[in-house]
Design a protein around this motif. Sequence first.
Motif, short mmCIF file in Angstrom:
data_model
loop_
_atom_site.label_atom_id
_atom_site.label_comp_id
_atom_site.label_asym_id
_atom_site.label_seq_id
_atom_site.Cartn_x
_atom_site.Cartn_y
_atom_site.Cartn_z
N LEU A 89 41.24 41.06 33.33
CA LEU A 89 42.61 40.90 32.81
C LEU A 89 43.64 41.21 33.89
O LEU A 89 44.61 40.48 34.07
CB LEU A 89 42.83 41.87 31.64
N MET A 90 43.40 42.29 34.61
CA MET A 90 44.35 42.71 35.65
C MET A 90 44.45 41.68 36.76
O MET A 90 45.51 41.42 37.29
CB MET A 90 43.90 44.04 36.25
N MET A 91 43.30 41.13 37.13
CA MET A 91 43.28 40.17 38.25
C MET A 91 43.89 38.84 37.84
O MET A 91 44.76 38.30 38.52
CB MET A 91 41.84 39.93 38.69
N GLY A 92 43.38 38.28 36.76
CA GLY A 92 43.81 36.94 36.37
C GLY A 92 43.45 35.91 37.43
O GLY A 92 42.78 36.22 38.43
N SER A 93 43.91 34.68 37.23
CA SER A 93 43.54 33.61 38.16
C SER A 93 44.07 33.88 39.57
O SER A 93 43.37 33.70 40.57
CB SER A 93 44.06 32.27 37.65
N LEU A 102 42.14 36.90 41.28
CA LEU A 102 40.77 36.59 41.70
C LEU A 102 40.78 35.73 42.96
O LEU A 102 39.97 35.93 43.88
CB LEU A 102 40.00 35.90 40.57
#
Lengths: 439, 479
Positions: free
Chosen positions: B336-340, B343
């Motif tokens: 959730l924290m990273m997202g697209s 990442l």
Amino acid sequence: MKFTPHTIEETAEMLETIGVSQVSDLFSPIPDELKTEKFDLPVGISESETMKIMKKLAGKNDADMVCFLGGGVYEHFIPAAVDALSSRPEFYTAYTPYQPEASQGTLQVLYEFQTMMCELTGMEASNASMYDGGTALAEAALMALRISKKRSRIVLDGSVNPVQKEIVKTYLSFLEVEVADIEYGSDDSINNYLDGQTAGFIFQNPAFDGTVKDYTEINEKIHADKAVSVVSVYPISLGLIKTPGDMGFDIAVGDGQSLGNPLSFGGPYFGFMTTTMKHIRNLPGRIVGKTVDTKGRDGYVLTLQAREQHIRRQKATSNICSNQSLCAMNGLFYMSLMGEKGLMDAASLCKSKAEYAKSELAKVKGVKVADGETFNEFVVELSAKAEDVCLKLADKGILAGIPMNNYINDAENKLLVAVTELRTKQDIDTLVSEIGGAL
Amino acid sequence: MSELLFTKSVKGRCGASLPVMDVSKAEMSDSLRRAKPAEIGEYSELDVVRHYTNLSLKNFSVDTHFYPLGSCTMKYNPKVCEKAARLDGFGSLHPMMPVSGALDRCQGALEMIFELEKHLAEVTGMDAVTTQPLAGAHGEMLGIMLIASYHRAKGNKKRYVIVPDSSHGTNPATASMMGYEIITVPTADYGDMDLDIFREKMNDEVAAVMMTNPNTLGVFNPYIKEISDIAHSYDALLYYDGANLNAILGKVRPGDLGFDVVHVNLHKTYATPHGSGGPGSGPVGCKEKLIPFLPKPAVVKNGEKFELNTKGVDSARITSYFGNYGVLVKAYAYALMMGSDGLRDVAEKAVLNANYMMHRLKPYYHLPYDKTCMHECVFSASKQAEKGVHALDIAKALIDRGFHPPTVYFPLIVPEAMMVEPTETESKQTMDIFCEAMIEIAEMTEKDPDSLHEAPVTRPVTRLDETLAARQVDVRYSR
């Protein structure tokens, strides 16, 4: 929220050192036609927003139910010091101790863990953990096949948890191995397989229905047949019950969840495996051994690594690489805090409270408590469907037990009830009266 | 060397307070009773806490030291993920709740699994994912089981699994454990499985080809499409070992490259801690044709409700519940924290860091595959070995300089291998001081090679005798 520390200036300096102008140049070894444009995910969010979502998900679960569920996983008391110790980043952010001089903490901890698992199970040697109880059992079956080289049958006794039986059968289904599955309550007997063809016999004690048995004589018969005997045990019960070693088993396995690991919806827990020194070289997984340094001081290393995949590749005893070290550490910290007497007392509380629950439930109309000596888990037959009773009690905040039809056929009215030291007399009395009311 | 805990035992101490006995005491019958207590000793809470806290100080870890252990992706483990996993609403749930009358009372727990599986399917380009495998090697095992089940259902007669000689040891060990024989294909000078030899070795009896891409040399295999087409033309399936997925997040998806099965090491790519060796978590993704063979139970969404499907076609089961759930919670928080964008940034910075270190160290250490690397690069200490200084000596010298060493002697195909994976979370400053230490050691090799043979000298122990440990097996304390 990102955890990459690079400033724009630093990135530029690094690219200059490398000799390219932009980061995308570093991905040039990947042919363009293979690169993806599709990456259909939301963009990242902050730490506080993340926590909000996680809390919302957690909030949809009822964490306060009074739990009488077991089936291999039990809600036991965990001293606060257990999590405090395994939350030391020096333990939880380290890797497998490949570099012993930089990992003496982990290595000594695991040596102490192995010692305690040997003491608890009455065996001579232990590995440094497996994934969980079910996979440890499957690995024990494979180990029995390695020991009894020319034999290719594994016998699964009716005492073994049917879910764990499925794991063993799945593991073995790709090999040329005959699995004789003695179903729970069937007339078939292990005596029918003492014919010089069986590699290993697998039992569970206490059995998955909670009954406890002395396997000493059965193990004598198995050894006369030169086969290997394996038992899956519930570690807390060993505070009171005769050990696998004293019963003559060759391999003891089990799930270590009950030793200091929270329920956490099924994991992470740890599997354990102990055996005799005779069979140590057939163990799967990491093993820690004691040795000396160049100055003659004691120290610890991973040992007998010639069994393992990173050295032996396809000839290894198992493919296991990561295990469940941190959960095994929880087990060690738990046992240390409890000590010899604490382990006995915890087991005694479980046994006593379960006996009280049995005697009270037996008084309820429409409830029949199954025969047989048990430790802290037992089967009751109800005058209604166990699932329906469970649903009604869940509305009152009680997890009454596991309907036995999750494990076996034709058991709609049977319920598997577990009682640990955390259940008070009042909890038990409430369970009894609510079951009475639900029938 | 610390004394063992057992030497500190004092009879009568206890470090835990149990609930009171509020019912009458019951005993096991004599024949079933334990003969004597487990001899584990007795300690106060402080005895235990001090003993193990002091032992923890003898470890190197990510939070205390740079840990560029190649192929292990020792990135920083965010603290918020630990906090999320410890929420009561996750940590206190019994895994049999869904089938014991409380399905409605663990909907959030099941929803998390469902959402994480969906996320991982998108990242890997697969049609379905299961979170059940408990580690990378367990995921490999499930992957090979899926492939074997597929062939069995089709009546295919298959005997072999192909692996490159640069593969992780778990690949051949897994295939062998599932009853296959191994065909090993050597590495070509471009740093990956030799395409011509692969073509020669391929035959109708090959069940699967197991690949890591980028591989353990940090090289992305540009011929992966050809390999996939060749394998599929024999109805062999392609397995993606996700150990090195960190390098290609959001750049390439294994599913788009022709892979049929993939495992993801959440304890690498998704930043969950390694725990001194575990727990890991190795979710497996697969293409549609393998979905029928996935193990039970599967989390499914029925309208707005999350349920368990316990009827796999094969009734296959690889673990009792849903995988290492607490690890999954941490990974989901990270996702959730990273997202697209996060990442993609992970992949870019991981590759940037590895190439930066490769360029800084290249003048001092032999680089057998001298080309743009992905998440890691492999040096050889062959130049130093000529002076009698081996990869092991360099590793131990790094420990004295306050760094966890790179992976040494792996991959097996590079003599004196030193495999460096800095990961994306390390700063330029940290990598610079590590590189300076490596350069200083290279200089010491010329000036005073003998001093490196003594290393480490700053730790509680000097080099340990591993041969003795294997010969005089002592795996437990006895009084």
